[in-house]
Design a protein around this motif. Structure first.
Motif, PDB file in Angstrom:
ATOM      1  N   TYR A 173       0.826  -1.004   0.076  1.00 39.76           N
ATOM      2  CA  TYR A 173      -0.108  -0.013   0.201  1.00 39.76           C
ATOM      3  C   TYR A 173       0.837   1.221   0.007  1.00 39.76           C
ATOM      4  O   TYR A 173       1.719   1.432   0.981  1.00 39.76           O
ATOM      5  CB  TYR A 173      -1.044  -0.032   1.202  1.00 39.76           C
ATOM      6  CG  TYR A 173      -1.959   0.974   1.273  1.00 39.76           C
ATOM      7  CD1 TYR A 173      -3.247   0.983   0.989  1.00 39.76           C
ATOM      8  CD2 TYR A 173      -1.603   2.338   1.651  1.00 39.76           C
ATOM      9  CE1 TYR A 173      -4.138   1.987   0.973  1.00 39.76           C
ATOM     10  CE2 TYR A 173      -2.348   3.715   1.681  1.00 39.76           C
ATOM     11  CZ  TYR A 173      -3.789   3.361   1.439  1.00 39.76           C
ATOM     12  OH  TYR A 173      -4.544   4.233   1.261  1.00 39.76           O
ATOM     13  N   ASP A 174       1.007   2.194  -1.004  1.00 39.45           N
ATOM     14  CA  ASP A 174       1.511   3.350  -1.167  1.00 39.45           C
ATOM     15  C   ASP A 174       1.042   4.504  -1.116  1.00 39.45           C
ATOM     16  O   ASP A 174       0.026   4.704  -1.614  1.00 39.45           O
ATOM     17  CB  ASP A 174       2.185   3.386  -2.536  1.00 39.45           C
ATOM     18  CG  ASP A 174       3.215   4.249  -2.812  1.00 39.45           C
ATOM     19  OD1 ASP A 174       3.353   5.264  -2.000  1.00 39.45           O
ATOM     20  OD2 ASP A 174       4.045   4.121  -3.700  1.00 39.45           O
ATOM     21  N   GLY A 175       0.824   5.000   0.039  1.00 43.25           N
ATOM     22  CA  GLY A 175       0.126   6.331   0.469  1.00 43.25           C
ATOM     23  C   GLY A 175       0.657   7.470  -0.323  1.00 43.25           C
ATOM     24  O   GLY A 175      -0.084   8.693   0.105  1.00 43.25           O
ATOM     25  N   GLY A 176       1.631   7.575  -0.953  1.00 45.78           N
ATOM     26  CA  GLY A 176       1.884   8.624  -1.839  1.00 45.78           C
ATOM     27  C   GLY A 176       2.324   9.906  -0.887  1.00 45.78           C
ATOM     28  O   GLY A 176       2.149  11.062  -1.359  1.00 45.78           O
ATOM     29  N   LEU A 177       2.693   9.652   0.294  1.00 46.39           N
ATOM     30  CA  LEU A 177       3.048  10.683   1.055  1.00 46.39           C
ATOM     31  C   LEU A 177       1.758  11.558   1.598  1.00 46.39           C
ATOM     32  O   LEU A 177       1.955  12.643   1.749  1.00 46.39           O
ATOM     33  CB  LEU A 177       4.232  11.655   0.996  1.00 46.39           C
ATOM     34  CG  LEU A 177       5.413  10.857   1.213  1.00 46.39           C
ATOM     35  CD1 LEU A 177       6.789  11.578   0.684  1.00 46.39           C
ATOM     36  CD2 LEU A 177       5.786  10.406   2.614  1.00 46.39           C
ATOM     37  N   THR A 237       3.334  -4.804   2.755  1.00 42.67           N
ATOM     38  CA  THR A 237       4.304  -3.639   2.975  1.00 42.67           C
ATOM     39  C   THR A 237       3.329  -2.168   2.806  1.00 42.67           C
ATOM     40  O   THR A 237       2.455  -2.191   2.262  1.00 42.67           O
ATOM     41  CB  THR A 237       5.252  -3.565   1.916  1.00 42.67           C
ATOM     42  OG1 THR A 237       6.195  -4.675   1.877  1.00 42.67           O
ATOM     43  CG2 THR A 237       6.009  -2.379   1.949  1.00 42.67           C
ATOM     44  N   LEU A 238       3.665  -1.165   4.009  1.00 45.45           N
ATOM     45  CA  LEU A 238       3.004   0.085   4.076  1.00 45.45           C
ATOM     46  C   LEU A 238       4.115   0.827   3.587  1.00 45.45           C
ATOM     47  O   LEU A 238       5.140   0.917   4.463  1.00 45.45           O
ATOM     48  CB  LEU A 238       2.612   0.287   5.421  1.00 45.45           C
ATOM     49  CG  LEU A 238       1.751   1.817   5.626  1.00 45.45           C
ATOM     50  CD1 LEU A 238       0.443   2.101   4.643  1.00 45.45           C
ATOM     51  CD2 LEU A 238       1.260   1.815   6.926  1.00 45.45           C
ATOM     52  N   ASN A 262       9.288   4.331   4.814  1.00 44.67           N
ATOM     53  CA  ASN A 262       9.066   5.754   5.019  1.00 44.67           C
ATOM     54  C   ASN A 262       7.881   6.443   5.642  1.00 44.67           C
ATOM     55  O   ASN A 262       7.128   6.775   4.791  1.00 44.67           O
ATOM     56  CB  ASN A 262       9.195   6.347   3.371  1.00 44.67           C
ATOM     57  CG  ASN A 262       9.429   7.935   3.350  1.00 44.67           C
ATOM     58  OD1 ASN A 262      10.111   8.411   4.376  1.00 44.67           O
ATOM     59  ND2 ASN A 262       8.936   8.474   2.259  1.00 44.67           N
ATOM     60  N   VAL A 263       7.464   5.645   6.552  1.00 43.73           N
ATOM     61  CA  VAL A 263       6.242   5.998   7.267  1.00 43.73           C
ATOM     62  C   VAL A 263       6.563   7.117   8.537  1.00 43.73           C
ATOM     63  O   VAL A 263       7.400   6.677   9.394  1.00 43.73           O
ATOM     64  CB  VAL A 263       5.612   4.651   7.859  1.00 43.73           C
ATOM     65  CG1 VAL A 263       4.219   5.088   8.636  1.00 43.73           C
ATOM     66  CG2 VAL A 263       5.309   3.854   6.757  1.00 43.73           C
ATOM     67  N   TRP A 264       5.799   7.893   8.644  1.00 42.79           N
ATOM     68  CA  TRP A 264       6.151   9.046   9.603  1.00 42.79           C
ATOM     69  C   TRP A 264       4.710   9.176  10.620  1.00 42.79           C
ATOM     70  O   TRP A 264       3.367   9.005  10.094  1.00 42.79           O
ATOM     71  CB  TRP A 264       6.239  10.315   8.936  1.00 42.79           C
ATOM     72  CG  TRP A 264       7.322  10.263   8.096  1.00 42.79           C
ATOM     73  CD1 TRP A 264       7.444   9.831   6.507  1.00 42.79           C
ATOM     74  CD2 TRP A 264       8.679  10.776   8.081  1.00 42.79           C
ATOM     75  NE1 TRP A 264       8.347   9.889   6.068  1.00 42.79           N
ATOM     76  CE2 TRP A 264       9.525  10.548   6.987  1.00 42.79           C
ATOM     77  CE3 TRP A 264       9.231  11.326   9.148  1.00 42.79           C
ATOM     78  CZ2 TRP A 264      10.753  10.807   6.656  1.00 42.79           C
ATOM     79  CZ3 TRP A 264      10.356  11.737   9.007  1.00 42.79           C
ATOM     80  CH2 TRP A 264      11.422  11.567   7.972  1.00 42.79           C
ATOM     81  N   ILE A 274      10.839  -1.632  10.232  1.00 47.43           N
ATOM     82  CA  ILE A 274      10.598  -0.236   9.951  1.00 47.43           C
ATOM     83  C   ILE A 274      11.881   0.479   9.310  1.00 47.43           C
ATOM     84  O   ILE A 274      13.045   0.556  10.029  1.00 47.43           O
ATOM     85  CB  ILE A 274      10.286   0.470  11.479  1.00 47.43           C
ATOM     86  CG1 ILE A 274       9.057  -0.143  12.119  1.00 47.43           C
ATOM     87  CG2 ILE A 274      10.228   1.806  11.322  1.00 47.43           C
ATOM     88  CD1 ILE A 274       9.420  -1.058  13.122  1.00 47.43           C
ATOM     89  N   ASP A 275      11.839   0.890   8.137  1.00 41.95           N
ATOM     90  CA  ASP A 275      13.126   1.453   7.545  1.00 41.95           C
ATOM     91  C   ASP A 275      12.749   2.855   6.901  1.00 41.95           C
ATOM     92  O   ASP A 275      11.800   3.001   6.297  1.00 41.95           O
ATOM     93  CB  ASP A 275      13.242   0.473   6.284  1.00 41.95           C
ATOM     94  CG  ASP A 275      14.548   0.958   5.677  1.00 41.95           C
ATOM     95  OD1 ASP A 275      15.372   1.702   5.933  1.00 41.95           O
ATOM     96  OD2 ASP A 275      15.198  -0.126   4.972  1.00 41.95           O
ATOM     97  N   GLY A 276      13.492   3.850   7.524  1.00 40.25           N
ATOM     98  CA  GLY A 276      13.227   5.023   7.126  1.00 40.25           C
ATOM     99  C   GLY A 276      12.017   5.812   7.971  1.00 40.25           C
ATOM    100  O   GLY A 276      11.169   5.088   8.804  1.00 40.25           O
TER     101      GLY A 276
END
Length: 270
Positions: A64-68, A97-98, A121-123, A145-147
């Motif tokens: 799942y790509d949230g596109g930031l 993957t998220l 790259n999850v914030w 958890i990477d990035g």
């Protein structure tokens, strides 16, 4: 004139000298020492698009790509409290993957991982109950958890309830209680492992990791940077005696050769 054999030796020496000068000109190759140095934390994203989430988004396969985009809870997911048992904004099935997601405020119980999963790259702008919880039942499962980064976590950032190994790398955290906690009082307890690498922690904060040594937990820390802690109050590794009911007991802290696996050389203060 030199004899042929000596000419060959001179030519070989010249080639070697040229090769050395070329390496110096372009910069020395990466050494083992350079490879152990921490890299600088990435800049926090500032999403221009926000998406409300009134019901848990379940990722059942793939990525799942949230596109930031910024995702935030509404309705039942919108309390923004620290209450235990809240539902997450995202639930990841085993093997999923998220990526490229910003969790805003309120974030409910963040992300639940039901088995092996990856967060790229999850914030978390304002951690709710927990940023993410690692569940599942397999000793071979892993959560990576990477990035990314997390801030404003009054308690825990990452909660580990199931067995297996959690990897936290290339991550930044500030204004937090603990970055990682192996569940201290789950009804079913397991041996758990955490590997923390290239993480920047900015105080205020209480501890990087908390583990239950009586269940054989391990925590390996490398390339840790702690910012703003001149008095060095933030504890890299806290040891507990875990329980299946009631409250766990803190029994120590600091490096050893069995559970808290790091040395002073693995921690840099700025």
């Amino acid at each position: 004139m030199f004899p042929p054999a000596k000419n060959r030796l001179l030519r070989a020496a010249a080639v070697a000298a040229f090769a050395v000068s070329a390496v110096v000109a372009v910069g020395a190759p990466v050494t083992a020492t350079a490879a152990t140095e921490a890299t600088e934390a990435a800049a926090w994203p500032n999403p221009s698009v926000s998406q409300p989430v009134g019901k848990t988004i379940k990722v059942t396969s793939g990525t799942y790509d949230g596109g930031l985009k910024r995702f935030y809870g509404t309705g039942d997911l919108g309390s923004g409290g620290q209450d235990e048992g809240q539902s997450p904004l995202f639930e990841l099935a085993n093997g999923t993957t998220l990526k490229n997601v910003v969790l805003g405020n309120p974030a409910a119980d963040g992300v639940h991982c039901l088995g092996t999963c990856t967060l790229l790259n999850v914030w978390w702008e304002d951690v709710g109950e927990d940023a993410a919880t690692f569940k599942g039942t397999s000793a071979s499962q892993s959560m990576t958890i990477d990035g990314g980064g997390a801030r404003k976590a009054s308690d825990k950032v990452f909660q580990h309830n199931g067995p297996g190994t959690m990897y936290i790398r290339n991550f930044q955290v500030n204004d937090f209680g603990k970055l990682y906690r192996s569940c201290g009082n789950c009804k079913t307890q397991y041996k758990r492992n955490v590997v923390v690498d290239n993480v920047t922690a900015t105080v205020p904060g209480k501890a990087l990791v908390g583990i239950n040594t009586n269940y054989g937990d391990t925590a390996k820390l490398t390339r840790i940077t702690i910012v703003g802690d001149s008095s060095r109050k933030l504890v890299p590794c806290t040891k507990y005696k875990g329980v299946t009911s009631g409250e766990p007991t803190q029994i120590g802290s600091g490096p050893d050769s069995t559970n808290c696996l790091y040395t002073a050389a693995n921690i840099t203060y700025k």
